[in-house]
Write a protein that holds these residues in place. Sequence first.
Motif, PDB file in Angstrom:
ATOM      1  N   TYR A 145       0.858  -1.182   0.000  1.00  0.00           N
ATOM      2  CA  TYR A 145       0.000   0.000   0.000  1.00  0.00           C
ATOM      3  C   TYR A 145       0.894   1.232   0.000  1.00  0.00           C
ATOM      4  CZ  TYR A 145      -3.541  -3.391   1.272  1.00  0.00           C
ATOM      5  OH  TYR A 145      -4.364  -4.480   1.276  1.00  0.00           O
ATOM      6  N   VAL A 146       0.551   2.201  -0.827  1.00  0.00           N
ATOM      7  CA  VAL A 146       1.390   3.387  -0.978  1.00  0.00           C
ATOM      8  C   VAL A 146       0.597   4.642  -0.649  1.00  0.00           C
ATOM      9  CG1 VAL A 146       3.080   2.465  -2.594  1.00  0.00           C
ATOM     10  CG2 VAL A 146       0.891   3.280  -3.460  1.00  0.00           C
ATOM     11  N   GLY A 196       5.250   7.458   0.836  1.00  0.00           N
ATOM     12  CA  GLY A 196       5.647   6.304   1.639  1.00  0.00           C
ATOM     13  C   GLY A 196       4.869   5.074   1.205  1.00  0.00           C
ATOM     14  N   GLY A 197       5.127   3.989   1.890  1.00  0.00           N
ATOM     15  CA  GLY A 197       4.413   2.754   1.564  1.00  0.00           C
ATOM     16  C   GLY A 197       4.786   1.652   2.530  1.00  0.00           C
ATOM     17  N   ILE A 198       3.917   0.659   2.657  1.00  0.00           N
ATOM     18  CA  ILE A 198       4.174  -0.469   3.550  1.00  0.00           C
ATOM     19  C   ILE A 198       3.794  -1.772   2.859  1.00  0.00           C
ATOM     20  CG2 ILE A 198       3.885   0.835   5.685  1.00  0.00           C
ATOM     21  CD1 ILE A 198       1.063  -0.297   5.931  1.00  0.00           C
ATOM     22  N   ILE A 199       4.527  -2.834   3.201  1.00  0.00           N
ATOM     23  CA  ILE A 199       4.201  -4.188   2.749  1.00  0.00           C
ATOM     24  C   ILE A 199       3.674  -4.950   3.955  1.00  0.00           C
ATOM     25  CG2 ILE A 199       5.119  -6.361   1.867  1.00  0.00           C
ATOM     26  CD1 ILE A 199       7.103  -4.762   0.227  1.00  0.00           C
ATOM     27  N   LEU A 208       5.490  -5.931   7.440  1.00  0.00           N
ATOM     28  CA  LEU A 208       6.820  -6.436   7.117  1.00  0.00           C
ATOM     29  C   LEU A 208       7.843  -5.340   6.848  1.00  0.00           C
ATOM     30  CD1 LEU A 208       5.984  -9.429   4.727  1.00  0.00           C
ATOM     31  CD2 LEU A 208       6.505  -9.509   7.176  1.00  0.00           C
ATOM     32  N   HIS A 209       7.561  -4.459   5.885  1.00  0.00           N
ATOM     33  CA  HIS A 209       8.532  -3.463   5.449  1.00  0.00           C
ATOM     34  C   HIS A 209       7.818  -2.131   5.218  1.00  0.00           C
ATOM     35  CE1 HIS A 209      11.188  -6.859   4.832  1.00  0.00           C
ATOM     36  NE2 HIS A 209      10.313  -7.396   4.007  1.00  0.00           N
ATOM     37  N   LEU A 269      -1.238   4.917   6.650  1.00  0.00           N
ATOM     38  CA  LEU A 269      -0.935   3.654   5.973  1.00  0.00           C
ATOM     39  C   LEU A 269      -1.231   2.470   6.889  1.00  0.00           C
ATOM     40  CD1 LEU A 269       2.407   4.588   4.187  1.00  0.00           C
ATOM     41  CD2 LEU A 269       0.447   3.516   3.048  1.00  0.00           C
ATOM     42  N   GLN A 270      -0.804   2.550   8.144  1.00  0.00           N
ATOM     43  CA  GLN A 270      -1.030   1.444   9.073  1.00  0.00           C
ATOM     44  C   GLN A 270      -2.514   1.233   9.354  1.00  0.00           C
ATOM     45  OE1 GLN A 270       1.133  -0.713  10.023  1.00  0.00           O
ATOM     46  NE2 GLN A 270       3.048   0.286   9.453  1.00  0.00           N
ATOM     47  N   VAL A 271      -3.244   2.307   9.519  1.00  0.00           N
ATOM     48  CA  VAL A 271      -4.673   2.173   9.777  1.00  0.00           C
ATOM     49  C   VAL A 271      -5.387   1.584   8.568  1.00  0.00           C
ATOM     50  CG1 VAL A 271      -6.806   3.449  10.257  1.00  0.00           C
ATOM     51  CG2 VAL A 271      -4.709   3.999  11.498  1.00  0.00           C
TER      52      VAL A 271
END
Length: 261
Positions: free
Chosen positions: A140-141, A151-154, A165-166, A182-184
């Motif tokens: 997700y970006v 930003g972004g998260i896997i 994870l990342h 992003l986390q929510v």
Amino acid sequence: MTGVDMEVLSQAILSLLPHGVFVLRYDLPWGTPGLQEDFRISRLRSCKESVQPVATVRISLHKGMSAVYQGFRQRCRRNLKKAVDNGITIRHWEKNATVLSQWYELYLGTARRDGFSPRPLPYIKDVLEVEESDGQADLYVAYDANGDLAGGIIVLFGRQEAVYLHGSSRRDVFSMGASWLLQVHAMEKACEVGCKVYDLHGISASHDGRGHLGRLDLFKTSFGGEIIDRPASLDFIRGRLRRRAYVMLENLRYSVRRGTV
């Protein structure tokens, strides 16, 4: 499990391995009990540094996102409001190679800034390409109001748990709330697919917001949830001198990465 149990297990494992193996390293599950004894009576030693995170924050999703929202601390609420006010938007990467490449460059910059070892791009691609019934990973970006990647998260989604994870973020937009949003968003997706727990995967042993992981501690604990500890990595020593030399080099590597030498 006790230290005696681990010593018996280690001897059995070493009997099957080449004689050149000079140490066995264990990373035990979250909340492992019964390891408070003095290992100095055996060949077990607690490591100064651990391979896996020594603590984590786990968010219960059993009662849905409405209950999760109620557990957010003031720091989290404040930054989520900033994200909305600053026009931060979250999107799925849609398996777009260009998006992945842009995110990876940002990820490398985050690694240099925060002092961690980044995963190579082929590894990241392999993680995102796995599609199994037991789980899969997604990216997700976040974009700022100008449409630039912020930003972004896997996140890995399993049958019962989702694990962060990342992640990456631009230095100039961390204060804009993108990382919180992003986390929510990932927690909401985890609820949608039936996960019961969201694991933020990794804070420091002290959880106090100090040291090289201080900012990360404050960030992850701002979502509420339960802090769970893991025993430090344990070494069972076969070759004492070789293990001592290895640990000295290992600790030097950690110090160089964190800029403390």
